[in-house]
Each structure stands twice: as C-alpha cells, then as structure tokens.
Motif scaffolding. Sequence first.
Motif, mmCIF file in Angstrom:
data_model
loop_
_atom_site.group_PDB
_atom_site.id
_atom_site.type_symbol
_atom_site.label_atom_id
_atom_site.label_comp_id
_atom_site.label_asym_id
_atom_site.label_seq_id
_atom_site.Cartn_x
_atom_site.Cartn_y
_atom_site.Cartn_z
ATOM 1 N N ARG A 27 -5.641 -17.032 2.272
ATOM 2 C CA ARG A 27 -7.035 -16.652 2.469
ATOM 3 C C ARG A 27 -7.685 -17.467 3.579
ATOM 4 N NH1 ARG A 27 -9.293 -16.909 -2.931
ATOM 5 N NH2 ARG A 27 -9.561 -19.131 -2.560
ATOM 6 N N GLU A 28 -7.319 -18.744 3.694
ATOM 7 C CA GLU A 28 -8.020 -19.640 4.599
ATOM 8 C C GLU A 28 -7.314 -19.836 5.937
ATOM 9 O OE1 GLU A 28 -8.574 -23.290 2.491
ATOM 10 O OE2 GLU A 28 -10.076 -22.438 1.117
ATOM 11 N N ARG A 29 -5.983 -19.674 5.974
ATOM 12 C CA ARG A 29 -5.247 -20.073 7.170
ATOM 13 C C ARG A 29 -4.446 -18.952 7.805
ATOM 14 N NH1 ARG A 29 -2.318 -25.653 5.613
ATOM 15 N NH2 ARG A 29 -1.793 -25.563 7.826
ATOM 16 N N ILE A 30 -4.477 -17.767 7.200
ATOM 17 C CA ILE A 30 -3.732 -16.639 7.741
ATOM 18 C C ILE A 30 -4.649 -15.427 7.828
ATOM 19 C CG2 ILE A 30 -1.794 -15.064 7.381
ATOM 20 C CD1 ILE A 30 -0.367 -17.302 5.898
ATOM 21 N N GLY A 31 -4.617 -14.760 8.977
ATOM 22 C CA GLY A 31 -5.362 -13.521 9.148
ATOM 23 C C GLY A 31 -4.396 -12.348 9.261
ATOM 24 N N PHE A 32 -4.854 -11.166 8.843
ATOM 25 C CA PHE A 32 -4.008 -9.979 8.849
ATOM 26 C C PHE A 32 -4.730 -8.828 9.552
ATOM 27 C CE2 PHE A 32 -2.831 -12.364 5.051
ATOM 28 C CZ PHE A 32 -1.452 -12.450 5.180
ATOM 29 N N VAL A 33 -3.987 -8.124 10.400
ATOM 30 C CA VAL A 33 -4.462 -6.875 10.998
ATOM 31 C C VAL A 33 -3.361 -5.847 10.773
ATOM 32 C CG1 VAL A 33 -5.264 -5.696 13.069
ATOM 33 C CG2 VAL A 33 -5.726 -8.138 12.772
ATOM 34 N N PHE A 34 -3.711 -4.756 10.093
ATOM 35 C CA PHE A 34 -2.712 -3.767 9.719
ATOM 36 C C PHE A 34 -2.912 -2.466 10.493
ATOM 37 C CE2 PHE A 34 -3.356 -6.475 5.975
ATOM 38 C CZ PHE A 34 -2.057 -6.921 5.762
ATOM 39 N N GLN A 35 -1.881 -1.604 10.434
ATOM 40 C CA GLN A 35 -1.975 -0.284 11.049
ATOM 41 C C GLN A 35 -3.110 0.513 10.408
ATOM 42 O OE1 GLN A 35 1.785 1.721 11.352
ATOM 43 N NE2 GLN A 35 0.847 3.732 11.569
ATOM 44 N N ALA A 36 -3.189 0.463 9.084
ATOM 45 C CA ALA A 36 -4.344 1.015 8.379
ATOM 46 C C ALA A 36 -5.431 -0.056 8.404
ATOM 47 C CB ALA A 36 -3.972 1.364 6.942
ATOM 48 N N PHE A 37 -6.650 0.334 8.697
ATOM 49 C CA PHE A 37 -7.697 -0.655 8.946
ATOM 50 C C PHE A 37 -8.075 -1.445 7.691
ATOM 51 C CE2 PHE A 37 -8.813 3.145 11.704
ATOM 52 C CZ PHE A 37 -8.034 2.697 12.764
ATOM 53 N N ASN A 38 -7.888 -0.833 6.519
ATOM 54 C CA ASN A 38 -8.158 -1.512 5.248
ATOM 55 C C ASN A 38 -9.590 -2.038 5.150
ATOM 56 O OD1 ASN A 38 -5.544 -0.991 4.509
ATOM 57 N ND2 ASN A 38 -4.795 -3.071 4.816
ATOM 58 N N LEU A 39 -10.542 -1.234 5.608
ATOM 59 C CA LEU A 39 -11.953 -1.585 5.464
ATOM 60 C C LEU A 39 -12.507 -0.934 4.202
ATOM 61 C CD1 LEU A 39 -13.157 -1.056 9.161
ATOM 62 C CD2 LEU A 39 -12.293 -3.160 8.093
ATOM 63 N N LEU A 40 -13.441 -1.602 3.557
ATOM 64 C CA LEU A 40 -14.084 -1.015 2.379
ATOM 65 C C LEU A 40 -15.182 -0.056 2.835
ATOM 66 C CD1 LEU A 40 -14.333 -4.015 -0.100
ATOM 67 C CD2 LEU A 40 -12.580 -2.250 0.085
ATOM 68 N N PRO A 41 -15.087 1.207 2.439
ATOM 69 C CA PRO A 41 -15.994 2.227 2.981
ATOM 70 C C PRO A 41 -17.450 2.033 2.601
ATOM 71 C CG PRO A 41 -14.685 3.136 1.181
ATOM 72 C CD PRO A 41 -14.110 1.790 1.494
ATOM 73 N N THR A 42 -17.725 1.324 1.512
ATOM 74 C CA THR A 42 -19.114 1.161 1.061
ATOM 75 C C THR A 42 -19.803 -0.034 1.701
ATOM 76 O OG1 THR A 42 -18.385 -0.144 -0.839
ATOM 77 C CG2 THR A 42 -18.611 2.240 -1.144
ATOM 78 N N LEU A 43 -19.069 -0.835 2.453
ATOM 79 C CA LEU A 43 -19.640 -2.032 3.077
ATOM 80 C C LEU A 43 -19.927 -1.784 4.545
ATOM 81 C CD1 LEU A 43 -17.427 -4.924 1.618
ATOM 82 C CD2 LEU A 43 -19.588 -4.004 0.731
ATOM 83 N N THR A 44 -20.912 -2.482 5.068
ATOM 84 C CA THR A 44 -21.180 -2.431 6.498
ATOM 85 C C THR A 44 -20.089 -3.176 7.254
ATOM 86 O OG1 THR A 44 -22.453 -4.486 6.502
ATOM 87 C CG2 THR A 44 -23.663 -2.434 6.062
ATOM 88 N N ALA A 45 -20.097 -3.012 8.579
ATOM 89 C CA ALA A 45 -19.117 -3.721 9.401
ATOM 90 C C ALA A 45 -19.230 -5.229 9.191
ATOM 91 C CB ALA A 45 -19.332 -3.370 10.870
#
Length: 259
Positions: free
Chosen positions: A101-119
Amino acid sequence: MGNAAEARRTINEADADTGGARTERLTKVYGTGDMAVRALDEVSVAFPAGRFTAIMGPSGAGKSTLMHCVAGLEDATSGKVYVGDQELGSLSDRRLTRLRRERIGFVFQAFNLLPTLTAKDNIVLPMTLAGTRPDREWLDTVVRVLRLGQRLTHKPSELSGGQQQRVALARALVTRPQIVFADEPTGNLDSRTGAEVLGLLRGAVDDLGQTVAMVTHDPVAAGYADAVVFLADGRVVDVMDEPTADRVLDRMRGLGDRS
C-alpha cells in the motif's frame, strides 16, 4: 548483448543499492509432481531506482508472474525479492499488505477506478483506505504533471480512456512509492492515447524521479524505457539498454515470438 551470461552480469550489476527492486534466484512453481509448471527459473534481475524498465517475452515466458512476485502479489517458491532494502519473504501478511500500500504503485490495463468516486477521490483512495492524508504539495505536483487539474471533480464515466488512465497513474504515484508496476497499461487504448500514457510514464521517471517497471508485448511501448529485460521459458535471456522499437522487434523475433 548477445547471451544470457552477459545479461545476468548486467542485471546483477545494474543496481545493488537500496533503491528500486530486485530479485535473487527467484523461482516460482505452480502445481506439484507431474503437474508442476516452473513459471520462473532462478531469475536474478534489478529494477534500478529512477529508471524505466520494460519486461518482454513470448506468451508464457513469465512476465506477469515476475511482476506479481516482485510486487508481493504472489509468494516465491524459492529465492528472494527485495523492494528497496526490504526482503519480502521475511514479512508477515500484515506488513506485506502495508508495504504494497505504501511503497508499491500499480497501473493496470483495466483502469480499476471506482465509478461512484470523483477523479480526485480515486487518486487519493489508497491513502483514504490507509487512514492517512496525502501530501498536498506532492498531490498538486502529480495532478499538474499529469494535466488533471480540470478533471478532478469528474467521475470516470465523464472521462476519456486516456484521462482515466492518467487518473490511475496519479493514484499509483500519490503515495510516492518505491516502484510503480505497469501491466500492459496501453492495452485498452488507441495508439495515440497509448503514446500519451507512455509519455506520461516516461515523464514520471524523468520529472518526478519515479521507478517504473512495465510488462508489455509492444515493441513501440518498450522503446520508451531505459532498458528491456527479455524473458523466455521463465529465464532472463537478454537485457537491452537504450532500446528502440526496431531493435526490440528484432530481438523478439529471435525469441520466436508470434504474438
């Protein structure tokens, strides 16, 4: 470089300090007995701090398995994985979760954004879940570099594919991770938008000092990296510095890639 011995020497010497991430004789086996599949076979590789490394190889070469093991998403069968100076195999599940959670970031082919949240809420979600607050100055820097200032109040459905991937990249960067792993980050994007996202990953390294490791099958995408690690049959078979799309394509043909 032309052979596996030279490749191993280069990657072992690439970065022995506490930055980035690295593996030592990493082996991953799925199944047992006659059904066992050796996905990774004593892989020793470094992802140097402040550098952009692409991971390539034919289908089944072990690219995603390598990324998952280094990111702490899968356990190694044997060998060691380090993120910075921390060896992952020594961590409890709770500490490993905290490190991811603190030291690794992830970017996936699917954006994996929560649709109910703002950017903005999607960007700071990792810190919200951790019960911490983002560094305001760093958040502003990430938003500025990724050109999201006018999109923070928009929900994913109101954003283009490229904008959604920029939000996903901002989410990966906001915690100032030791390393960002990108898994086919342009796979769902058209060529123009994909080039924009690759340029942003390149900029995160050049302008923000980020460390990025990207799994890709695309020689053009690999051309944005500082180096390319080539896998075949679960082993590192070559490393290419200062790659170009044409050089990468030629090397992939030499590995028998048909994808």
